[in-house]
Enzyme design. Structure first.
Site, short mmCIF file in Angstrom:
data_model
loop_
_atom_site.label_atom_id
_atom_site.label_comp_id
_atom_site.label_asym_id
_atom_site.label_seq_id
_atom_site.Cartn_x
_atom_site.Cartn_y
_atom_site.Cartn_z
N LYS A 106 -9.89 10.00 2.49
CA LYS A 106 -8.89 10.61 3.39
C LYS A 106 -7.74 11.24 2.61
O LYS A 106 -6.73 11.60 3.19
CB LYS A 106 -8.31 9.53 4.33
CG LYS A 106 -9.31 8.93 5.29
CD LYS A 106 -8.62 8.01 6.30
CE LYS A 106 -8.44 6.61 5.79
NZ LYS A 106 -7.80 5.70 6.76
N LYS A 153 -5.66 9.69 0.80
CA LYS A 153 -4.48 8.83 1.00
C LYS A 153 -4.43 7.84 -0.15
O LYS A 153 -5.43 7.13 -0.40
CB LYS A 153 -4.66 8.11 2.34
CG LYS A 153 -3.41 7.48 2.88
CD LYS A 153 -3.64 7.06 4.33
CE LYS A 153 -2.39 6.45 4.92
NZ LYS A 153 -2.51 6.19 6.35
N1 CTP Z 1 2.46 2.14 13.41
C1 CTP Z 1 3.42 1.93 14.42
N2 CTP Z 1 4.74 2.22 14.17
C2 CTP Z 1 5.12 2.67 12.95
C3 CTP Z 1 4.18 2.88 11.92
C4 CTP Z 1 2.83 2.60 12.19
O1 CTP Z 1 3.09 1.52 15.52
N3 CTP Z 1 6.41 2.95 12.75
C5 CTP Z 1 1.05 1.88 13.69
C6 CTP Z 1 0.17 3.13 13.55
O2 CTP Z 1 0.26 3.93 14.71
C7 CTP Z 1 -1.20 2.51 13.33
C8 CTP Z 1 -0.88 1.20 12.60
O3 CTP Z 1 0.53 0.98 12.75
O4 CTP Z 1 -1.80 2.21 14.60
C9 CTP Z 1 -1.23 1.29 11.13
O5 CTP Z 1 -0.62 2.46 10.66
P1 CTP Z 1 -0.60 2.97 9.17
O6 CTP Z 1 -1.12 4.36 9.11
O7 CTP Z 1 -1.17 1.98 8.25
O8 CTP Z 1 1.00 2.97 8.93
P2 CTP Z 1 2.04 4.14 8.77
O9 CTP Z 1 3.36 3.51 8.45
O10 CTP Z 1 1.98 5.08 9.95
O11 CTP Z 1 1.49 4.85 7.46
P3 CTP Z 1 1.49 6.39 7.04
O12 CTP Z 1 2.91 6.82 6.96
O13 CTP Z 1 0.78 6.39 5.70
O14 CTP Z 1 0.70 7.11 8.10
#
Ligand code: CTP
Length: 153
Positions: free
Chosen positions: A45, A47
């Protein structure tokens, strides 16, 4: 019969947004199963994580609201995971709204509001900015020392 909830994520630099989401998902049922993206799947991905898979899955699996954490290795395992765990709800944060509607024939699909103002990406950017500032301070100190040495010679 137990109501099983299923979700997936990378959970890099585990933060309050992750915890809020997992607790709210768990409250929708009796058991919460969490797929944690492996480093290899994240590479597909494009990432990159700060924290290695082994630590990320350990943190998630030790949470009180989580029944079981398992590796997420590809995009296609969700349908078979729903069957394997007998999940009645598939849930994700609202940044994924609509993206998993194709799972609706297999179980209910919900998207919960994200916690405002926090994300792994922002945390990584803050660390990078912090390192950049520290580097600037070191360079300034070195320049000052050089100036002192030059003025003495
Ligand atoms: N999530 C959430 N609130 C946040 C950050 C994440 O509810 N502030 C949720 C995402 O929507 C997802 C889950 O946590 O269902 C895991 O998200 P992940 O992608 O691991 O975390 P992110 O902080 O969103 O990471 P990135 O910035 O890399 O997308």
């Amino acid at each position: 019969m137990k109501r099983v909830i299923l979700t997936y994520g990378t959970f890099d630099m585990f933060h309050i947004g992750h915890l809020n989401l997992l607790k709210r998902l768990r409250a929708l049922g009796d058991e919460l199963y969490v797929g944690v993206s492996t480093d290899e799947f994240n590479a597909l991905k494009n990432k990159r994580t700060f924290i290695a898979f082994e630590s990320r899955i350990k943190i998630v699996s030790e949470l009180r609201c989580v029944t079981h954490a398992f590796p997420e290795e590809n995009w296609d395992q969700k349908e078979s995971d729903i069957q394997r765990f007998n999940a009645v709800i598939f849930g994700m944060g609202s940044d994924w709204a609509g993206k998993f509607d194709h799972l609706k024939p297999h179980c209910a699909v919900v998207y919960l509001d994200r916690t405002e103002g926090v994300s792994s990406t922002e945390l990584k950017q803050s660390v990078a900015a912090f390192q950049q500032n520290k580097l600037k301070e070191v360079i300034e100190a070195a320049e000052y020392l050089k100036m002192l040495v030059d003025s003495l010679s």
